[in-house]
Design a protein around this motif. Structure first.
Motif, short mmCIF file in Angstrom:
data_model
loop_
_atom_site.label_atom_id
_atom_site.label_comp_id
_atom_site.label_asym_id
_atom_site.label_seq_id
_atom_site.Cartn_x
_atom_site.Cartn_y
_atom_site.Cartn_z
N MET A 197 0.87 -1.18 0.00
CA MET A 197 0.00 0.00 0.00
C MET A 197 0.91 1.23 0.00
N ASP A 198 1.61 1.42 -1.13
CA ASP A 198 2.66 2.43 -1.21
C ASP A 198 2.37 3.56 -2.19
N GLY A 199 1.23 3.51 -2.88
CA GLY A 199 0.91 4.56 -3.83
C GLY A 199 1.80 4.56 -5.06
N GLN A 200 2.43 3.41 -5.35
CA GLN A 200 3.36 3.32 -6.47
C GLN A 200 2.99 2.15 -7.40
N PRO A 201 1.84 2.23 -8.07
CA PRO A 201 1.41 1.11 -8.93
C PRO A 201 2.35 0.84 -10.09
N GLU A 202 3.18 1.80 -10.45
CA GLU A 202 4.14 1.60 -11.54
C GLU A 202 5.19 0.56 -11.17
N GLN A 203 5.29 0.19 -9.87
CA GLN A 203 6.27 -0.81 -9.44
C GLN A 203 5.76 -2.24 -9.63
N GLY A 204 4.51 -2.42 -10.07
CA GLY A 204 4.01 -3.77 -10.33
C GLY A 204 2.58 -3.95 -9.88
N GLY A 205 1.98 -5.05 -10.31
CA GLY A 205 0.58 -5.33 -10.05
C GLY A 205 0.21 -5.49 -8.59
N HIS A 206 1.18 -5.82 -7.75
CA HIS A 206 0.88 -5.99 -6.33
C HIS A 206 1.24 -4.73 -5.51
N HIS A 207 1.45 -3.61 -6.20
CA HIS A 207 1.64 -2.31 -5.57
C HIS A 207 0.38 -1.49 -5.82
N LEU A 208 -0.33 -1.14 -4.76
CA LEU A 208 -1.61 -0.44 -4.90
C LEU A 208 -1.41 1.06 -5.06
N ASP A 209 -2.32 1.67 -5.80
CA ASP A 209 -2.33 3.11 -5.96
C ASP A 209 -3.02 3.74 -4.75
N ALA A 210 -2.50 3.45 -3.58
CA ALA A 210 -3.06 3.92 -2.31
C ALA A 210 -1.97 3.90 -1.27
#
Length: 186
Positions: free
Chosen positions: A95-108
């Motif tokens: 839950m790091d707000g970094q979806p560009e790092q992969g599918g298991h990184h949430l935009d939150a």
């Protein structure tokens, strides 16, 4: 473009079928992560673990994860390697707000307060809802038995594995006696 299907259609025309949302469980969460677990970019970000008690894998692409803190994030459907929970297994989301790092990184970005997390399937059904307590640095909040009804603090978080591990801190482990040679078969 390639499309990933939850229901294979061999020897038939490809069609995307919506699968009923199965029972899944938020199993453990660590919001104030400073040194416990690092992601692929070597960042200590907040994480939440989903447990799949079913006898089949579940692709979470298209599911929505949300928090009572006001954020929601749709899990991308184009990365099944990173967003599929194995049968009887665990999947960790950052839950790091970094979806560009992969599918298991949430935009939150999760905040370290008491909150309720919700996972909603593509059919709109709630797969699970979980109340997490206020976070402490590097101490997770999780179910005492995987998928069970009760939760507690974990001084030693257990991301991606069962919460039922027997962990003996080294400071409490004492070797009391050692017999290096036993020729009498005692």
């Amino acid at each position: 473009d390639w499309v990933f299907f939850d229901v294979p259609t061999p020897e038939e025309s490809n069609m995307n079928q919506v699968v009923a949302t199965p029972y899944l469980v938020f199993n453990e969460v660590l919001i104030d992560n400073t040194v416990n677990l690092l992601d692929e970019q070597f960042e200590a970000d907040p994480w939440i673990e989903v447990y799949n008690p079913n006898s089949f894998q579940v692709h979470l692409g298209g599911y929505t994860m949300a928090s009572s803190e006001g954020w929601s994030a749709v899990i991308p459907a184009n990365s099944p390697v990173e967003t599929t929970v194995p049968a009887g297994g665990f999947l960790l989301f950052w839950m790091d707000g970094q979806p560009e790092q992969g599918g298991h990184h949430l935009d939150a970005l999760a905040s370290p307060v008491a909150q309720t997390f919700t996972l909603v399937g593509v059919d709109g059904e709630v797969a699970n809802s979980y109340d997490a307590e206020v976070s402490f640095a590097n101490v997770s909040w999780g179910r005492t038995i995987d998928g069970g009804p009760t939760s507690d603090w974990f001084d030693v978080p257990t991301p991606r594995v069962t919460n039922q591990l027997l962990v003996v801190p080294a400071s409490e482990l004492v070797v009391n006696e050692l017999c290096s040679v036993n020729s009498n078969f005692i």
